[in-house]
Design an enzyme around this catalytic site. Structure first.
Site, PDB file in Angstrom:
ATOM      1  N   ASP A 100       1.055   4.091   1.456  1.00 51.07           N
ATOM      2  CA  ASP A 100       1.545   4.756   2.666  1.00 51.07           C
ATOM      3  C   ASP A 100       2.684   3.991   3.334  1.00 51.07           C
ATOM      4  O   ASP A 100       3.254   4.468   4.316  1.00 51.07           O
ATOM      5  CB  ASP A 100       0.399   5.014   3.657  1.00 51.07           C
ATOM      6  CG  ASP A 100      -0.366   3.763   4.053  1.00 51.07           C
ATOM      7  OD1 ASP A 100      -0.355   2.787   3.287  1.00 51.07           O
ATOM      8  OD2 ASP A 100      -0.990   3.765   5.128  1.00 51.07           O
ATOM      9  N   HIS A 145       0.852  -1.181   0.000  1.00 53.42           N
ATOM     10  CA  HIS A 145       0.000   0.000   0.000  1.00 53.42           C
ATOM     11  C   HIS A 145       0.892   1.237   0.000  1.00 53.42           C
ATOM     12  O   HIS A 145       1.975   1.244   0.613  1.00 53.42           O
ATOM     13  CB  HIS A 145      -0.933   0.002   1.209  1.00 53.42           C
ATOM     14  CG  HIS A 145      -2.176  -0.810   0.986  1.00 53.42           C
ATOM     15  ND1 HIS A 145      -2.944  -1.292   2.021  1.00 53.42           N
ATOM     16  CD2 HIS A 145      -2.786  -1.218  -0.163  1.00 53.42           C
ATOM     17  CE1 HIS A 145      -3.974  -1.965   1.514  1.00 53.42           C
ATOM     18  NE2 HIS A 145      -3.900  -1.932   0.209  1.00 53.42           N
TER      19      HIS A 145
END
Length: 302
Positions: free
Chosen positions: A65, A63
């Site tokens: 982030d 992901h």
């Protein structure tokens, strides 16, 4: 001694006062980075730690982030005159993901060596320490990591003297070397006591609570775990998004018999995690809601 710095504590998106989740550790001249969200190199610069000695970079999952800062980090390392190879560990597809991102940074002055995790649990030995990956429960393939540093037994000078082992061989035996000397075969167990307690750190973000996490975090000196939600009534949202509340993380810390719990990876809507710290401490007393840059030195117990 293991130096630990939680560079960023945010989840989903960086805030003006909270960088995205990333952890850096330093041990015996080696630096290890776990996750590298957007802006990690800035958080590292604010801490005053250099990216140049980072030898190992681990990714929990893909992901944004947790990985979107890697290109900037690699460029920072190159600009710091890094030339030694860097090892990257992560879920299957790691090499493809990193190389696709490197289209904007095609030339680096060091090699990248990729290790893709293929098992539910997998251990990697780096000599001075071991890194163990274990499967988490998120909405894509995700892993947590434990760093373990073993410690050999104390050198027994009197035993070494009684066995007439020359002093110039003591250090070699203490370092685990086996030696042939004057027709004798000298081994470390002849002069070392039982193994002493080492150091263990476990890191896990983006997961529902699982027995696998508890098992791998067992007896850790420090357990760094996501606490996406601290506010009451967020249990349903945590389940839907495959994340954790403070209280679920605290319960795992209690079951794993860890010494200390650091909460991290907060929702952007959670402005003041410390408001809910005491409630989590009712479950596990040594719980800390962390801010960016929280640092600790973990020393061997005497």
């Amino acid at each position: 001694m293991l130096d630990v710095c939680l560079l960023g504590t945010g989840g989903m998106m960086p805030l003006s006062y909270r960088w995205l989740t990333s952890l850096m550790m330093r041990y015996n001249g080696t630096s290890i980075l776990i996750d590298c969200g957007e802006g990690t190199q800035i958080a590292m610069a604010k801490k005053g730690w250099s990216p140049k000695p980072i030898d190992i970079i681990c990714f929990t999952h893909f992901h944004a982030d947790h990985i979107s800062g890697i290109v900037g980090m690699l460029l920072c390392m190159g600009n710091a005159d890094r030339t030694e190879p860097v090892t990257m560990i992560g879920p299957r597809g790691l090499e493809r993901v990193i190389n696709s991102m490197r289209i904007i940074a095609p030339e680096l002055p060091f090699e990248l060596n990729f290790i893709e995790i293929t098992e539910l649990e997998q251990e990697f030995d780096f000599g001075d320490f071991r890194i163990r990956a274990f499967r988490a429960n998120h909405n894509i393939m995700c892993y947590g990591y434990s760093l373990e540093i073993d410690r050999t037994g104390k050198f027994d000078v009197e035993r070494a003297k009684a066995l007439n082992i020359p002093v110039n061989m003591w250090g070699r035996l203490q370092n685990g070397e086996e030696i042939e000397y004057e027709g004798r075969y000298l081994t470390p167990d002849m002069v070392l006591g039982p193994d002493r307690k080492g150091i263990k750190l476990t890191y896990c973000t983006d997961s529902r609570p699982t027995d696998m996490i508890v098992k791998n975090a067992a007896d850790s000196d420090l357990f760094i775990c996501e606490g996406m939600y601290g506010e009451p009534g967020m249990e349903k949202k945590a389940r839907e998004n495959k994340h954790m509340t403070f209280y679920e993380a605290a319960d795992m810390a209690k079951r794993a018999n860890v010494k200390e719990l650091w909460l991290t990876h907060y929702s952007p809507s959670l402005n003041y995690p410390k408001e809910y710290e005491n409630a989590a401490r009712e479950i596990f007393p040594n719980t800390h809601t962390c801010k960016d840059g929280r640092t600790k030195e973990i020393n061997f117990e005497e």
